[in-house]
Design a protein around this motif. Sequence first.
Motif, PDB file in Angstrom:
ATOM      1  N   HIS A  36     -18.294 -29.527  -5.326  1.00 25.26           N
ATOM      2  CA  HIS A  36     -17.584 -29.466  -4.045  1.00 25.26           C
ATOM      3  C   HIS A  36     -16.411 -28.489  -4.124  1.00 25.26           C
ATOM      4  N   ILE A  37     -15.661 -28.558  -5.224  1.00 25.14           N
ATOM      5  CA  ILE A  37     -14.519 -27.661  -5.412  1.00 25.14           C
ATOM      6  C   ILE A  37     -14.988 -26.211  -5.480  1.00 25.14           C
ATOM      7  N   SER A  38     -16.070 -25.978  -6.195  1.00 24.62           N
ATOM      8  CA  SER A  38     -16.597 -24.623  -6.352  1.00 24.62           C
ATOM      9  C   SER A  38     -17.006 -24.033  -5.014  1.00 24.62           C
ATOM     10  N   GLN A  39     -17.607 -24.845  -4.160  1.00 28.57           N
ATOM     11  CA  GLN A  39     -18.005 -24.377  -2.832  1.00 28.57           C
ATOM     12  C   GLN A  39     -16.790 -23.961  -2.016  1.00 28.57           C
ATOM     13  N   GLN A  40     -15.705 -24.717  -2.152  1.00 25.25           N
ATOM     14  CA  GLN A  40     -14.478 -24.366  -1.442  1.00 25.25           C
ATOM     15  C   GLN A  40     -13.910 -23.041  -1.939  1.00 25.25           C
ATOM     16  N   LEU A  41     -13.920 -22.877  -3.257  1.00 26.08           N
ATOM     17  CA  LEU A  41     -13.362 -21.664  -3.838  1.00 26.08           C
ATOM     18  C   LEU A  41     -14.209 -20.436  -3.501  1.00 26.08           C
ATOM     19  N   LEU A  84      -8.337 -20.073  -3.045  1.00 33.84           N
ATOM     20  CA  LEU A  84      -7.976 -19.685  -4.404  1.00 33.84           C
ATOM     21  C   LEU A  84      -7.665 -20.878  -5.291  1.00 33.84           C
ATOM     22  N   GLN A  85      -7.110 -21.925  -4.693  1.00 33.00           N
ATOM     23  CA  GLN A  85      -6.744 -23.099  -5.479  1.00 33.00           C
ATOM     24  C   GLN A  85      -6.987 -24.370  -4.686  1.00 33.00           C
ATOM     25  N   SER A  86      -7.255 -25.426  -5.426  1.00 30.49           N
ATOM     26  CA  SER A  86      -7.439 -26.731  -4.810  1.00 30.49           C
ATOM     27  C   SER A  86      -6.712 -27.769  -5.656  1.00 30.49           C
ATOM     28  N   ILE A  87      -5.870 -28.567  -5.013  1.00 28.50           N
ATOM     29  CA  ILE A  87      -5.114 -29.608  -5.715  1.00 28.50           C
ATOM     30  C   ILE A  87      -5.689 -30.962  -5.317  1.00 28.50           C
ATOM     31  N   VAL A  88      -6.152 -31.710  -6.314  1.00 32.67           N
ATOM     32  CA  VAL A  88      -6.811 -32.986  -6.051  1.00 32.67           C
ATOM     33  C   VAL A  88      -6.069 -34.103  -6.780  1.00 32.67           C
ATOM     34  N   GLU A  89      -5.776 -35.181  -6.057  1.00 33.65           N
ATOM     35  CA  GLU A  89      -5.107 -36.343  -6.642  1.00 33.65           C
ATOM     36  C   GLU A  89      -6.158 -37.374  -7.056  1.00 33.65           C
ATOM     37  N   GLN A 107      -6.751 -41.104  -9.625  1.00 30.06           N
ATOM     38  CA  GLN A 107      -5.995 -42.264 -10.095  1.00 30.06           C
ATOM     39  C   GLN A 107      -5.239 -41.952 -11.380  1.00 30.06           C
ATOM     40  N   PHE A 108      -5.829 -41.135 -12.227  1.00 26.11           N
ATOM     41  CA  PHE A 108      -5.206 -40.846 -13.520  1.00 26.11           C
ATOM     42  C   PHE A 108      -4.210 -39.694 -13.459  1.00 26.11           C
ATOM     43  N   GLY A 109      -4.143 -38.992 -12.313  1.00 21.90           N
ATOM     44  CA  GLY A 109      -3.201 -37.889 -12.220  1.00 21.90           C
ATOM     45  C   GLY A 109      -3.645 -36.816 -11.243  1.00 21.90           C
ATOM     46  N   THR A 110      -3.114 -35.625 -11.422  1.00 19.55           N
ATOM     47  CA  THR A 110      -3.377 -34.502 -10.523  1.00 19.55           C
ATOM     48  C   THR A 110      -4.127 -33.405 -11.264  1.00 19.55           C
ATOM     49  N   VAL A 111      -5.126 -32.833 -10.585  1.00 23.90           N
ATOM     50  CA  VAL A 111      -5.879 -31.727 -11.162  1.00 23.90           C
ATOM     51  C   VAL A 111      -5.783 -30.533 -10.218  1.00 23.90           C
ATOM     52  N   ILE A 112      -5.452 -29.381 -10.778  1.00 24.05           N
ATOM     53  CA  ILE A 112      -5.394 -28.145 -10.002  1.00 24.05           C
ATOM     54  C   ILE A 112      -6.547 -27.250 -10.445  1.00 24.05           C
ATOM     55  N   PHE A 113      -7.420 -26.940  -9.503  1.00 22.80           N
ATOM     56  CA  PHE A 113      -8.541 -26.038  -9.747  1.00 22.80           C
ATOM     57  C   PHE A 113      -8.147 -24.653  -9.241  1.00 22.80           C
ATOM     58  N   SER A 114      -8.192 -23.664 -10.105  1.00 22.60           N
ATOM     59  CA  SER A 114      -7.811 -22.303  -9.727  1.00 22.60           C
ATOM     60  C   SER A 114      -8.975 -21.359  -9.978  1.00 22.60           C
ATOM     61  N   SER A 115      -9.314 -20.582  -8.970  1.00 25.82           N
ATOM     62  CA  SER A 115     -10.411 -19.631  -9.106  1.00 25.82           C
ATOM     63  C   SER A 115     -10.014 -18.489 -10.038  1.00 25.82           C
ATOM     64  N   VAL A 116     -10.904 -18.157 -10.968  1.00 23.37           N
ATOM     65  CA  VAL A 116     -10.693 -17.026 -11.874  1.00 23.37           C
ATOM     66  C   VAL A 116     -11.873 -16.082 -11.689  1.00 23.37           C
ATOM     67  N   GLY A 117     -11.730 -15.145 -10.759  1.00 22.74           N
ATOM     68  CA  GLY A 117     -12.838 -14.252 -10.457  1.00 22.74           C
ATOM     69  C   GLY A 117     -13.979 -15.024  -9.815  1.00 22.74           C
ATOM     70  N   ARG A 118     -15.194 -14.545 -10.032  1.00 23.00           N
ATOM     71  CA  ARG A 118     -16.369 -15.214  -9.482  1.00 23.00           C
ATOM     72  C   ARG A 118     -17.050 -16.035 -10.571  1.00 23.00           C
ATOM     73  N   GLY A 119     -17.188 -17.321 -10.310  1.00 23.88           N
ATOM     74  CA  GLY A 119     -17.951 -18.160 -11.222  1.00 23.88           C
ATOM     75  C   GLY A 119     -17.174 -18.846 -12.313  1.00 23.88           C
ATOM     76  N   ALA A 120     -15.843 -18.743 -12.305  1.00 25.61           N
ATOM     77  CA  ALA A 120     -15.054 -19.388 -13.354  1.00 25.61           C
ATOM     78  C   ALA A 120     -13.830 -20.064 -12.751  1.00 25.61           C
ATOM     79  N   LEU A 121     -13.371 -21.103 -13.435  1.00 24.05           N
ATOM     80  CA  LEU A 121     -12.245 -21.896 -12.949  1.00 24.05           C
ATOM     81  C   LEU A 121     -11.263 -22.191 -14.069  1.00 24.05           C
ATOM     82  N   LEU A 122      -9.993 -22.170 -13.727  1.00 23.55           N
ATOM     83  CA  LEU A 122      -8.944 -22.672 -14.607  1.00 23.55           C
ATOM     84  C   LEU A 122      -8.602 -24.063 -14.094  1.00 23.55           C
TER      85      LEU A 122
END
Length: 256
Positions: free
Chosen positions: A70-75, A80-85, A87-102
């Motif tokens: 789902h995150i990849s489709q958004q990116l 460029l980035q998606s912040i998801v909350e 229960q265990f904490g926060t995850v930031i998904f950052s697009s790194v070019g095409r096909g890769a994520l930080l």
Amino acid sequence: MVKKVKEELEDVSLLKFALESQLKRMYQISDVDVVLFAGVDGKIYASYIPEDLGSRIFEFTNVINNNLRHISQQLEIGLLQSIVEYQFGTVIFSSVGRGALLISLFTQKVNLTENMEIIDTTREVMLHIFEQRPMTSDQLSQYSEDVANELRALSKRVFDEMYTQSSEYKKNMEILDDIKSKISSVMGRGEVDQVLTMAFNEIASSPKWMTENEWILLVEMVIEDQIRPLHGDYVADMCKNEWLPDIKRKLEAFVL
């Protein structure tokens, strides 16, 4: 060969080291608890995961993988980035070019604004090395000062790692050990380090950077400046006649 790999990071194992080194650097200067560099298919290219997380990392990665599509489709549509909350904490998904994520995971409540600057810088660095762009001055001038400085620091870390594993480095360490053994046979072990320190300072070099000509020069300096004044011409001439040909032979015979 050394310069080529340093600048372009073409070797696969070296590329992996570069990616992991930058993730470790991000961990050290930010509040992130786990950082991953992954493909949109969930394949992890590199990561930095502290040992004290133990089995909890499996919980984290399972939750992340379940949401990755789902995150990849958004990116892919331009986010460029998606912040998801979670229960265990926060995850930031950052697009790194095409096909890769930080993927940056925070298990504690932190100031995300400050951490976002570090994440953005790391993302640009990761894209640069993942695409194996050159480390030329022209290339670095296209980045902000923070990104350019990170790339320069990474280049040095990668070069140091590569060089300490190279045949050139191993050769120099073997030659150094041989020279130490030769000097100690005449002057005693307690004086070897002091004598060599003075000689390296005179040449303005250090063992791992020595060239073949510099090794010969160093041995000649030790004989003429240290051994001859203390032990006389007979011993000095004997050392010169035996040591120099032997060192030259070993330098020439070493297979790189």
